[in-house]
Design a protein around this motif. Sequence first.
Motif, PDB file in Angstrom:
ATOM      1  N   VAL A  66       0.844  -1.205   0.000  1.00 34.16           N
ATOM      2  CA  VAL A  66       0.000   0.000   0.000  1.00 34.16           C
ATOM      3  C   VAL A  66       0.872   1.245   0.000  1.00 34.16           C
ATOM      4  N   ALA A  67       1.912   1.257   0.840  1.00 36.65           N
ATOM      5  CA  ALA A  67       2.797   2.424   0.904  1.00 36.65           C
ATOM      6  C   ALA A  67       3.504   2.636  -0.432  1.00 36.65           C
ATOM      7  N   GLY A  68       3.957   1.550  -1.058  1.00 38.62           N
ATOM      8  CA  GLY A  68       4.611   1.664  -2.358  1.00 38.62           C
ATOM      9  C   GLY A  68       3.689   2.204  -3.433  1.00 38.62           C
ATOM     10  N   LEU A  69       2.455   1.727  -3.438  1.00 39.25           N
ATOM     11  CA  LEU A  69       1.484   2.194  -4.435  1.00 39.25           C
ATOM     12  C   LEU A  69       1.110   3.657  -4.204  1.00 39.25           C
ATOM     13  N   GLN A  70       1.005   4.058  -2.942  1.00 41.61           N
ATOM     14  CA  GLN A  70       0.696   5.457  -2.659  1.00 41.61           C
ATOM     15  C   GLN A  70       1.848   6.370  -3.077  1.00 41.61           C
ATOM     16  N   ALA A  71       3.091   5.922  -2.863  1.00 40.63           N
ATOM     17  CA  ALA A  71       4.246   6.716  -3.290  1.00 40.63           C
ATOM     18  C   ALA A  71       4.294   6.820  -4.812  1.00 40.63           C
ATOM     19  N   ARG A  72       3.979   5.728  -5.465  1.00 40.60           N
ATOM     20  CA  ARG A  72       3.962   5.742  -6.933  1.00 40.60           C
ATOM     21  C   ARG A  72       2.884   6.695  -7.458  1.00 40.60           C
ATOM     22  N   ALA A  73       1.719   6.670  -6.826  1.00 38.59           N
ATOM     23  CA  ALA A  73       0.627   7.563  -7.229  1.00 38.59           C
ATOM     24  C   ALA A  73       1.013   9.020  -6.998  1.00 38.59           C
ATOM     25  N   ALA A  74       1.701   9.302  -5.889  1.00 39.64           N
ATOM     26  CA  ALA A  74       2.129  10.681  -5.622  1.00 39.64           C
ATOM     27  C   ALA A  74       3.113  11.153  -6.682  1.00 39.64           C
ATOM     28  N   GLY A  75       3.980  10.259  -7.139  1.00 40.40           N
ATOM     29  CA  GLY A  75       4.915  10.618  -8.188  1.00 40.40           C
ATOM     30  C   GLY A  75       4.234  10.899  -9.511  1.00 40.40           C
ATOM     31  N   LEU A  76       3.141  10.225  -9.772  1.00 42.72           N
ATOM     32  CA  LEU A  76       2.414  10.441 -11.022  1.00 42.72           C
ATOM     33  C   LEU A  76       1.597  11.725 -11.012  1.00 42.72           C
ATOM     34  N   ARG A  77       1.340  12.271  -9.833  1.00 41.76           N
ATOM     35  CA  ARG A  77       0.551  13.500  -9.752  1.00 41.76           C
ATOM     36  C   ARG A  77       1.354  14.733 -10.141  1.00 41.76           C
ATOM     37  N   GLY A  78       2.667  14.644 -10.141  1.00 32.96           N
ATOM     38  CA  GLY A  78       3.518  15.795 -10.443  1.00 32.96           C
ATOM     39  C   GLY A  78       3.460  16.170 -11.915  1.00 32.96           C
ATOM     40  N   SER A  79       4.202  17.223 -12.241  1.00 33.55           N
ATOM     41  CA  SER A  79       4.249  17.703 -13.618  1.00 33.55           C
ATOM     42  C   SER A  79       5.080  16.759 -14.468  1.00 33.55           C
ATOM     43  N   VAL A  80       4.662  16.574 -15.697  1.00 34.73           N
ATOM     44  CA  VAL A  80       5.360  15.705 -16.627  1.00 34.73           C
ATOM     45  C   VAL A  80       6.463  16.473 -17.335  1.00 34.73           C
ATOM     46  N   LEU A  81       6.261  17.755 -17.520  1.00 36.42           N
ATOM     47  CA  LEU A  81       7.206  18.587 -18.266  1.00 36.42           C
ATOM     48  C   LEU A  81       8.166  19.300 -17.315  1.00 36.42           C
ATOM     49  N   SER A  82       9.423  19.450 -17.749  1.00 40.07           N
ATOM     50  CA  SER A  82      10.377  20.258 -16.988  1.00 40.07           C
ATOM     51  C   SER A  82      10.081  21.729 -17.271  1.00 40.07           C
ATOM     52  N   GLY A  83      10.720  22.611 -16.511  1.00 34.65           N
ATOM     53  CA  GLY A  83      10.507  24.040 -16.704  1.00 34.65           C
ATOM     54  C   GLY A  83      10.915  24.486 -18.095  1.00 34.65           C
ATOM     55  N   GLN A  84      12.040  23.965 -18.591  1.00 33.00           N
ATOM     56  CA  GLN A  84      12.520  24.326 -19.923  1.00 33.00           C
ATOM     57  C   GLN A  84      11.543  23.856 -20.992  1.00 33.00           C
ATOM     58  N   GLU A  85      11.022  22.673 -20.842  1.00 29.96           N
ATOM     59  CA  GLU A  85      10.061  22.155 -21.826  1.00 29.96           C
ATOM     60  C   GLU A  85       8.765  22.967 -21.816  1.00 29.96           C
ATOM     61  N   ARG A  86       8.331  23.350 -20.638  1.00 28.18           N
ATOM     62  CA  ARG A  86       7.103  24.145 -20.535  1.00 28.18           C
ATOM     63  C   ARG A  86       7.289  25.506 -21.193  1.00 28.18           C
ATOM     64  N   ASN A  87       8.450  26.150 -20.968  1.00 29.89           N
ATOM     65  CA  ASN A  87       8.728  27.454 -21.591  1.00 29.89           C
ATOM     66  C   ASN A  87       8.761  27.336 -23.105  1.00 29.89           C
ATOM     67  N   ARG A  88       9.351  26.276 -23.588  1.00 25.53           N
ATOM     68  CA  ARG A  88       9.441  26.075 -25.031  1.00 25.53           C
ATOM     69  C   ARG A  88       8.049  25.951 -25.647  1.00 25.53           C
ATOM     70  N   LEU A  89       7.155  25.242 -24.968  1.00 26.73           N
ATOM     71  CA  LEU A  89       5.806  25.072 -25.488  1.00 26.73           C
ATOM     72  C   LEU A  89       5.011  26.379 -25.452  1.00 26.73           C
ATOM     73  N   GLU A  90       5.314  27.249 -24.487  1.00 24.35           N
ATOM     74  CA  GLU A  90       4.582  28.499 -24.355  1.00 24.35           C
ATOM     75  C   GLU A  90       5.050  29.567 -25.346  1.00 24.35           C
ATOM     76  N   GLU A  91       6.236  29.411 -25.893  1.00 22.22           N
ATOM     77  CA  GLU A  91       6.736  30.387 -26.873  1.00 22.22           C
ATOM     78  C   GLU A  91       5.901  30.331 -28.138  1.00 22.22           C
ATOM     79  N   GLU A  92       5.871  31.470 -28.806  1.00 22.25           N
ATOM     80  CA  GLU A  92       5.131  31.519 -30.069  1.00 22.25           C
ATOM     81  C   GLU A  92       5.872  30.713 -31.121  1.00 22.25           C
ATOM     82  N   VAL A  93       5.122  30.105 -31.999  1.00 25.41           N
ATOM     83  CA  VAL A  93       5.701  29.382 -33.122  1.00 25.41           C
ATOM     84  C   VAL A  93       6.025  30.409 -34.201  1.00 25.41           C
ATOM     85  N   GLN A  94       7.292  30.417 -34.683  1.00 22.78           N
ATOM     86  CA  GLN A  94       7.688  31.426 -35.669  1.00 22.78           C
ATOM     87  C   GLN A  94       7.739  30.855 -37.041  1.00 22.78           C
TER      88      GLN A  94
END
Length: 94
Positions: A66-94
């Motif tokens: 149970v503890a292992g599954l709860q830890a795994r679920a907590a890890g899945l709740r976080g962001s999938v993208l890093s800060g750099q990846e998120r910034n890249r997606l938010e930039e305008e497409v030129q």
Amino acid sequence: MRLAALLMLILGAVGCVQFPEIDDATGQAARDADFPDLIPFDPLLASTEASQTESAGTQEQIEARVAGLQARAAGLRGSVLSGQERNRLEEEVQ
């Protein structure tokens, strides 16, 4: 009152309907088979109670899982993208 009487009449008529598809689904061998032997329920219940022993080790294994599954679920709740990846997606497409 009339609605209740009508409902009872309809339900009574539906109960008299034949369902040949259901009757034909059972093979002749199954229809001709003997009924199974009935056994007393108490010995069967006693044998299942004897086999259901709960140990501390089993409880610890369950709690660790149970503890292992709860830890795994907590890890899945976080962001999938890093800060750099998120910034890249938010930039305008030129």
